[in-house]
Enzyme design. Sequence first.
Site, PDB file in Angstrom:
ATOM      1  CD  GLU A  61      -6.974   3.176  -0.317  1.00  0.00           C
ATOM      2  OE1 GLU A  61      -6.962   4.102   0.524  1.00  0.00           O
ATOM      3  OE2 GLU A  61      -5.980   2.476  -0.570  1.00  0.00           O
ATOM      4  CG  HIS A 130      -2.618  -6.516   4.223  1.00  0.00           C
ATOM      5  ND1 HIS A 130      -2.408  -5.966   5.458  1.00  0.00           N
ATOM      6  CD2 HIS A 130      -2.316  -5.537   3.329  1.00  0.00           C
ATOM      7  CE1 HIS A 130      -1.977  -4.729   5.317  1.00  0.00           C
ATOM      8  NE2 HIS A 130      -1.917  -4.430   4.038  1.00  0.00           N
TER       9      HIS A 130
END
Lengths: 330, 357
Positions: A61, A130
């Site tokens: 990322e 998440h």
Amino acid sequence: MPEEKLYRVALREALGEEMERDDTVYLIGEDIGKFGGAYRVTDGLLDKFGAERVVDAPIAEEVIVGTAIGSAMLGLRPVVEMMTINFSLVAYDQIVNNAAKIRYMFGGEANVPLVIRMPGGAGHQLSAQHSHSLEVLYGLIPGLLVVAPTTPEDAKGMLKSAIRTNNPVMFLESMSLYNVRGMVPDGDYTTPLGQAAVRRKGADLTIVGVSRMAVLANEAAKQLEEEDIDVEVIDLRSIRPIDWPPIVESVNRTTRCMVVEEGWATYGVTAEIAAGVQERCFDYLDAPIRRLGGAQVPMPYSLPLEKASIPTSEDIKRMARKVVGRKTDA
Amino acid sequence: MVASVKPPTAPPHPTKITPKMLELTKENRDFLLKLHRQMQFIRRFEERTQEQYTKAKIGGYCHLNIGEEATVVGGILPLQLTDYIFTSYREHGHAIARGIDPKAVMAELFGKENGTSHGRGGSMHMFDSDLRFMGGYGIVGGHLPLATGGGWAVRYKKEKDVVFCMFGDGATNIGAFHESLNFSKVFKLPVVWFCVNNRYGMGTPVEAASAVADIYKKACAYDMESIQIDGMNVREVLLKTSEIVEKTRADSEPRFIEALCYRFKGHSVVDPDKYRSTEDKEKFRKADPIVAFEHELEKAKLADEEYFKKVRMEVDAEVQDIIKYADESPEPKVADLYKYVYADEWEERPELHGDPL
Ligand SMILES: Cc1ncc(C[n+]2csc(CCOP(=O)(O)OP(=O)(O)O)c2C)c(N)n1
Ligand SMILES: [Mg+2]
């Protein structure tokens, strides 16, 4: 003819149309090409635009976002997809220290026309790592524009505006909204960034909702009608900047205000809105401003525990009754 | 670019560097002396910068290039003016070698409106879009992903430019370094990774921080051509860097250079530098890249001590003028505090400033 479309399809159309319109626009993210995107937003775009413009990046990322920023400084218009907002924390340094600051620290000599799309929210038993609503982490940062569209129409129109501005935009989607249907206008339209939307007019109470909570607030408002509580619902849409005029106008009229977000309310977006309303509307207020947010725990996996952690329209109704001074057990 | 008049010690115009040009011959005298003067100019600029810091004309963190001039001049001169540079916070010399007006560099150090970044960046954040100097950055390793993006844009636009990314030895231990090298290789980006190994990251020696002390070997993990060079020898740095840059221009493959050197001063101007041994400092002082180059020039009878003295005096006079210019330059206006946070129509939106009601 305007058509009913899914939120995810509206996003896909915005991406495709902007890529047609401007060949400096490209997409980069994990599994957005061959796989079609973790939430299928980019499905089909690889076939149409090729691997140069729909880039399947390594699971990294920081360099994905850094690459997007660096290429934006050289004149491209990248649209990053973070698989989910959770992973954007790995790129937080790039977003905060580079994307948001480059224009300022170089005295306006560089721009970063960048969009980072990321789905957030909870409600799918994805548990602690998440399931995040981190709007506030981006709303905090000068140099960023931060939006959270809740309808297919806004999703498309605001994504187009985000791609066209020369500022870095954090484009916060909600996992739970991808399958929502709604009317989408025909043709090439844009929806301005930085504006709240009044979803429903009312006289007794103003509810400001953040992201999906604006949708729930609308549902709650419909049901409260039967109890003779007339709620005005404002969909915040823009987290940075905050569009104060419609909120202030509304609260001054209804004299009551409540703010709802899926994230943690302590230090949250709701805290900011409540403080701002208090500063601006103090003389008009007939009740304390109330905030509703998610339970302040890492999101649990267990279904009943998860349910208890996310605000529901029932929670909104319960708090709304309190704010307008009705019995709470109704 | 803001400041106007170019001073006499402009860097020699970038050319394709050939081994022949660097031979110590009469034909090359002009170019070689320009190189020497450029290094001497940067040395003096940095010494005077330190002095101005102690006079409180310059604030914040301030990292000098003293001792690293061969990597500065040798690394940057082989680039074409169309190439892009991303670098770290130790970049005053890099900016000057690139051709940014040293007045604008000093004005930035003084926090003035006509600095390279209009006084918003300071020592660590020099910038010049015309010269494709894409910035000095203060987060160790944080600009390597940006350079990757520079490479991406060049490839995307099908141009022939090279992105040159400079960073320290310490930066090779952070995740962004590894992500960037990997990414650049996977997508064949025209990036030259240039590690200035001055053997320390603040007070920590390379061996104490990096599992691989020969930093150039780290690039092997990404299947990249990688070389280690003598960063105290300006002619070697120029030649090797030029070769690598041109190879990368030709095949759009990333490459890696480790230039071994030593910083003669503390990590920043306020560092008392107690962690390095006197023997080490003396050893490297003897290898001073400017003195070493002067010995070569002298031996080849291309210049003598008298000439070097004259250069030292001349560049000092230039730097004094530059300081005067910076000192007399205007401060940014407080009324412009919010300018530059956002672009376009967003620049003047009070709701983005958190203004009082
Ligand atoms: C991510 C990050 N961690 C720590 C620091 C503080 N810091 C600034 S410079 C530096 C040392 C870096 O060493 P190196 O990369 O070798 O560059 P040099 O200063 O030697 O040129 C440190 C630890 C920082 N700026 N960024
Ligand atoms: Mg170092």
